[in-house]
Design a protein around this motif. Structure first.
Motif, PDB file in Angstrom:
ATOM      1  N   ILE A 141      19.420 136.125  66.036  1.00 12.34           N
ATOM      2  CA  ILE A 141      19.651 137.000  67.256  1.00 12.34           C
ATOM      3  C   ILE A 141      19.186 136.485  68.819  1.00 12.34           C
ATOM      4  O   ILE A 141      18.305 135.850  68.763  1.00 12.34           O
ATOM      5  CB  ILE A 141      19.124 138.501  67.147  1.00 12.34           C
ATOM      6  N   ASP A 142      20.135 136.813  69.582  1.00 10.58           N
ATOM      7  CA  ASP A 142      19.846 136.366  70.942  1.00 10.58           C
ATOM      8  C   ASP A 142      19.040 137.295  71.573  1.00 10.58           C
ATOM      9  O   ASP A 142      18.801 138.688  71.423  1.00 10.58           O
ATOM     10  CB  ASP A 142      21.035 136.215  71.905  1.00 10.58           C
TER      11      ASP A 142
ATOM     12  N   SER B  57      17.354 132.640  75.173  1.00 12.39           N
ATOM     13  CA  SER B  57      16.691 132.530  74.075  1.00 12.39           C
ATOM     14  C   SER B  57      17.170 133.029  72.589  1.00 12.39           C
ATOM     15  O   SER B  57      17.743 133.963  72.788  1.00 12.39           O
ATOM     16  CB  SER B  57      15.180 132.706  73.959  1.00 12.39           C
ATOM     17  N   THR B  58      17.164 132.137  71.546  1.00  6.64           N
ATOM     18  CA  THR B  58      17.506 132.982  70.227  1.00  6.64           C
ATOM     19  C   THR B  58      16.429 132.803  69.415  1.00  6.64           C
ATOM     20  O   THR B  58      15.592 131.966  69.410  1.00  6.64           O
ATOM     21  CB  THR B  58      18.928 132.018  69.772  1.00  6.64           C
TER      22      THR B  58
ATOM     23  N   ILE C 134      11.124 133.196  64.545  1.00 10.60           N
ATOM     24  CA  ILE C 134      11.100 131.830  65.437  1.00 10.60           C
ATOM     25  C   ILE C 134      11.726 131.736  66.551  1.00 10.60           C
ATOM     26  O   ILE C 134      12.826 132.004  66.376  1.00 10.60           O
ATOM     27  CB  ILE C 134      11.319 130.828  64.252  1.00 10.60           C
ATOM     28  N   GLY C 135      11.439 131.369  67.697  1.00  8.66           N
ATOM     29  CA  GLY C 135      11.853 131.429  68.819  1.00  8.66           C
ATOM     30  C   GLY C 135      12.376 129.729  69.127  1.00  8.66           C
ATOM     31  O   GLY C 135      11.868 128.867  68.843  1.00  8.66           O
ATOM     32  N   PHE C 136      13.720 129.925  69.582  1.00  7.32           N
ATOM     33  CA  PHE C 136      14.478 128.724  69.957  1.00  7.32           C
ATOM     34  C   PHE C 136      14.905 128.931  71.514  1.00  7.32           C
ATOM     35  O   PHE C 136      15.125 129.931  71.997  1.00  7.32           O
ATOM     36  CB  PHE C 136      15.726 128.460  69.146  1.00  7.32           C
ATOM     37  N   PRO C 137      15.095 127.650  72.084  1.00  7.35           N
ATOM     38  CA  PRO C 137      15.656 127.713  73.473  1.00  7.35           C
ATOM     39  C   PRO C 137      17.050 128.325  73.605  1.00  7.35           C
ATOM     40  O   PRO C 137      17.404 128.957  74.508  1.00  7.35           O
ATOM     41  CB  PRO C 137      15.876 126.194  74.034  1.00  7.35           C
ATOM     42  N   ASP C 138      18.029 128.362  72.604  1.00  2.00           N
ATOM     43  CA  ASP C 138      19.334 128.712  72.497  1.00  2.00           C
ATOM     44  C   ASP C 138      19.955 128.692  71.267  1.00  2.00           C
ATOM     45  O   ASP C 138      19.116 128.437  70.138  1.00  2.00           O
ATOM     46  CB  ASP C 138      20.221 127.944  73.374  1.00  2.00           C
TER      47      ASP C 138
END
Length: 116
Positions: A92-93, A2-3, A57-61
């Motif tokens: 940021i990862d 996640s990024t 905000i979360g993203f898959p990658d």
């Protein structure tokens, strides 16, 4: 992995442009798997000081996060925010679910050898 897109905003002028930005941002996130994790709100400061608003905000990658930020749909509404607030924004990862604090020592070891 996640990024996260992190925004630390100050001096937000909550007028018509920000209202429009807020009404439209969700539709820009959906195609990239983005979702709000934190969206402002009061902070309970335990150490140091804090001001402004934190947005996560979360993203898959990282590829998805970057594609969202560079997308025509987001670029179209971005000036609504940047023209009515100041702040920092970065990616940021995240870490794996089994991450332990000492795991970072492996990453720091080469740096310390160079400094030593």
């Amino acid at each position: 992995m996640s990024t996260y897109a992190i925004g630390h905003l100050h001096d937000v002028n909550v007028g018509p442009d920000i209202v429009e930005y807020l009404r439209r941002i969700d539709e820009t996130l959906a195609p990239f798997g983005g979702r709000f994790i934190i969206h402002g709100g009061p902070a309970t400061v335990m150490e140091g000081s804090w001001s402004g608003d934190l947005i996560v905000i979360g993203f898959p990658d990282k590829t998805s996060a970057r594609a969202w930020y560079d997308s025509p749909a987001y670029r179209k509404i971005l000036p609504l925010r940047t023209g009515n607030s100041r702040g920092d924004m970065f990616f940021i990862d995240g870490v794996s679910s089994d991450h332990k604090a000492a795991d970072i020592l492996t990453e720091l070891a080469p740096m310390h050898q160079c400094l030593g």
